[in-house]
Design a protein around this motif. Structure first.
Motif, PDB file in Angstrom:
ATOM      1  N   ALA A  58       1.039  -1.392  -0.016  1.00  0.00           N
ATOM      2  CA  ALA A  58      -0.092   0.041   0.087  1.00  0.00           C
ATOM      3  C   ALA A  58       0.889   1.078   0.107  1.00  0.00           C
ATOM      4  N   GLU A  59       2.085   1.245   0.768  1.00  0.00           N
ATOM      5  CA  GLU A  59       2.837   2.505   0.872  1.00  0.00           C
ATOM      6  C   GLU A  59       3.506   2.595  -0.579  1.00  0.00           C
ATOM      7  N   ALA A  60       3.856   1.497  -0.952  1.00  0.00           N
ATOM      8  CA  ALA A  60       4.581   1.693  -2.320  1.00  0.00           C
ATOM      9  C   ALA A  60       3.612   1.952  -3.309  1.00  0.00           C
ATOM     10  N   SER A  61       2.359   1.570  -3.311  1.00  0.00           N
ATOM     11  CA  SER A  61       1.469   1.997  -4.358  1.00  0.00           C
ATOM     12  C   SER A  61       1.158   3.396  -4.334  1.00  0.00           C
ATOM     13  N   ALA A  62       1.082   4.126  -3.053  1.00  0.00           N
ATOM     14  CA  ALA A  62       0.763   5.519  -2.751  1.00  0.00           C
ATOM     15  C   ALA A  62       1.925   6.421  -3.283  1.00  0.00           C
ATOM     16  N   ARG A  63       2.885   5.818  -3.530  1.00  0.00           N
ATOM     17  CA  ARG A  63       4.210   6.628  -3.956  1.00  0.00           C
ATOM     18  C   ARG A  63       4.363   6.348  -5.568  1.00  0.00           C
ATOM     19  N   THR A  64       3.993   5.060  -5.898  1.00  0.00           N
ATOM     20  CA  THR A  64       4.346   4.968  -7.389  1.00  0.00           C
ATOM     21  C   THR A  64       3.244   5.112  -8.312  1.00  0.00           C
ATOM     22  N   SER A 118      -1.515   0.578  -8.574  1.00  0.00           N
ATOM     23  CA  SER A 118      -2.392  -0.140  -7.558  1.00  0.00           C
ATOM     24  C   SER A 118      -1.568  -1.231  -6.816  1.00  0.00           C
ATOM     25  N   ALA A 119      -1.926  -1.342  -5.638  1.00  0.00           N
ATOM     26  CA  ALA A 119      -1.218  -2.293  -4.841  1.00  0.00           C
ATOM     27  C   ALA A 119      -1.431  -3.932  -5.434  1.00  0.00           C
ATOM     28  N   GLN A 155      -1.801  -4.340  -8.845  1.00  0.00           N
ATOM     29  CA  GLN A 155      -0.775  -4.574  -9.935  1.00  0.00           C
ATOM     30  C   GLN A 155       0.795  -4.684  -9.374  1.00  0.00           C
ATOM     31  N   LEU A 156       1.091  -4.292  -8.374  1.00  0.00           N
ATOM     32  CA  LEU A 156       2.168  -4.361  -7.712  1.00  0.00           C
ATOM     33  C   LEU A 156       2.589  -5.643  -7.116  1.00  0.00           C
ATOM     34  N   GLY A 157       1.304  -6.109  -6.428  1.00  0.00           N
ATOM     35  CA  GLY A 157       1.103  -7.524  -6.169  1.00  0.00           C
ATOM     36  C   GLY A 157       1.349  -8.581  -7.227  1.00  0.00           C
ATOM     37  N   TYR A 158       0.591  -8.148  -8.307  1.00  0.00           N
ATOM     38  CA  TYR A 158       0.894  -9.265  -9.600  1.00  0.00           C
ATOM     39  C   TYR A 158       2.269  -9.309  -9.984  1.00  0.00           C
ATOM     40  N   LEU A 159       3.099  -7.985  -9.780  1.00  0.00           N
ATOM     41  CA  LEU A 159       4.340  -7.979 -10.325  1.00  0.00           C
ATOM     42  C   LEU A 159       5.380  -8.829  -9.664  1.00  0.00           C
ATOM     43  N   GLU A 160       5.056  -8.611  -8.290  1.00  0.00           N
ATOM     44  CA  GLU A 160       5.990  -9.468  -7.298  1.00  0.00           C
ATOM     45  C   GLU A 160       5.526 -10.732  -7.170  1.00  0.00           C
ATOM     46  N   ALA A 161       4.403 -11.356  -7.867  1.00  0.00           N
ATOM     47  CA  ALA A 161       3.854 -12.798  -7.892  1.00  0.00           C
ATOM     48  C   ALA A 161       4.288 -13.243  -9.463  1.00  0.00           C
ATOM     49  N   ARG A 204       6.863  -2.472 -19.123  1.00  0.00           N
ATOM     50  CA  ARG A 204       8.331  -2.148 -18.986  1.00  0.00           C
ATOM     51  C   ARG A 204       8.461  -0.822 -18.175  1.00  0.00           C
ATOM     52  N   GLY A 205       7.463   0.387 -18.456  1.00  0.00           N
ATOM     53  CA  GLY A 205       7.333   1.300 -17.751  1.00  0.00           C
ATOM     54  C   GLY A 205       7.086   0.971 -16.041  1.00  0.00           C
ATOM     55  N   LEU A 206       6.218   0.059 -15.812  1.00  0.00           N
ATOM     56  CA  LEU A 206       5.740  -0.311 -14.376  1.00  0.00           C
ATOM     57  C   LEU A 206       6.962  -0.929 -13.871  1.00  0.00           C
ATOM     58  N   VAL A 207       7.758  -1.786 -14.320  1.00  0.00           N
ATOM     59  CA  VAL A 207       8.996  -2.362 -13.796  1.00  0.00           C
ATOM     60  C   VAL A 207       9.924  -1.162 -13.586  1.00  0.00           C
ATOM     61  N   ARG A 208      10.144  -0.473 -14.645  1.00  0.00           N
ATOM     62  CA  ARG A 208      10.983   0.825 -14.451  1.00  0.00           C
ATOM     63  C   ARG A 208      10.851   1.658 -13.508  1.00  0.00           C
ATOM     64  N   ASN A 209       9.790   1.984 -13.209  1.00  0.00           N
ATOM     65  CA  ASN A 209       9.432   3.034 -12.085  1.00  0.00           C
ATOM     66  C   ASN A 209       9.183   2.441 -10.708  1.00  0.00           C
ATOM     67  N   TYR A 210       8.841   1.059 -10.748  1.00  0.00           N
ATOM     68  CA  TYR A 210       8.879   0.481  -9.291  1.00  0.00           C
ATOM     69  C   TYR A 210      10.318   0.081  -8.905  1.00  0.00           C
TER      70      TYR A 210
END
Length: 166
Positions: A38-44, A47-48, A50-56, A69-75
């Motif tokens: 949630a904290e990473a989502s608020a800064r980037t 959505s949490a 999307q970030l969860g799907y990325l980490e999974a 590619r933009g999602l990974v680069r920004n995260y």
């Protein structure tokens, strides 16, 4: 042991074996910084979920190509990891995600001709020809109106226009 370099993304877990997937590496970076999704989502601004799907590594639930590619680069940039290594690992995992060339099938001459077409599909030089034709027609009608006396003298502010009167 894996042949991937330990570049800040492939951190060893508690057992000492390097983590292999990009998602595991991103999760390890996030947890090392003490952040929740949630904290990473608020800064980037992703959505949490999307970030969860990325980490999974749920690639089917994420956008493909350049948006991924933009999602990974920004995260990774937010997590202060190695962006280039992450993008390479992403490309190795899901295939090429960089922008694809758009004019490769056209010859150089055809590409230049294509660039000369306006959004309406008409070549740019025809637009200027029509504007020039309308301007010439406007001048001819104006001089005809002055010659016939249809234009009042107050409108003729230049002396050379008054000289056109019969």
């Amino acid at each position: 042991m894996s042949d991937l370099p330990n570049d800040g993304l492939n951190r060893p877990d508690a057992g000492g074996a390097p983590q292999g997937s990009l998602g595991d590496a991103l999760k390890a970076l996030r947890e090392a910084r003490g952040l929740t999704l949630a904290e990473a989502s608020a800064r980037t601004k992703y959505s949490a979920l999307q970030l969860g799907y990325l980490e999974a590594c749920s690639w089917d639930r994420l956008p493909h190509g350049v948006p991924l590619r933009g999602l990974v680069r920004n995260y990774v940039r937010y997590l202060q990891g190695d962006v280039e290594a992450s993008l390479k690992q992403l490309d190795d995992t899901v295939g090429p995600t960089g922008p694809q060339p758009t004019v490769t099938a056209l010859s150089a001459r055809r590409a230049l001709q294509q660039a000369d077409i306006t959004p309406a599909g008409e070549p740019a030089h025809r637009t200027w020809a029509w504007l020039l034709l309308i301007l010439i027609l406007f001048c001819v009608v104006g001089f005809y109106a002055i010659d016939r006396g249809w234009v009042p003298d107050q409108w003729l502010i230049f002396d050379w226009l008054k000289a056109l009167r019969p």
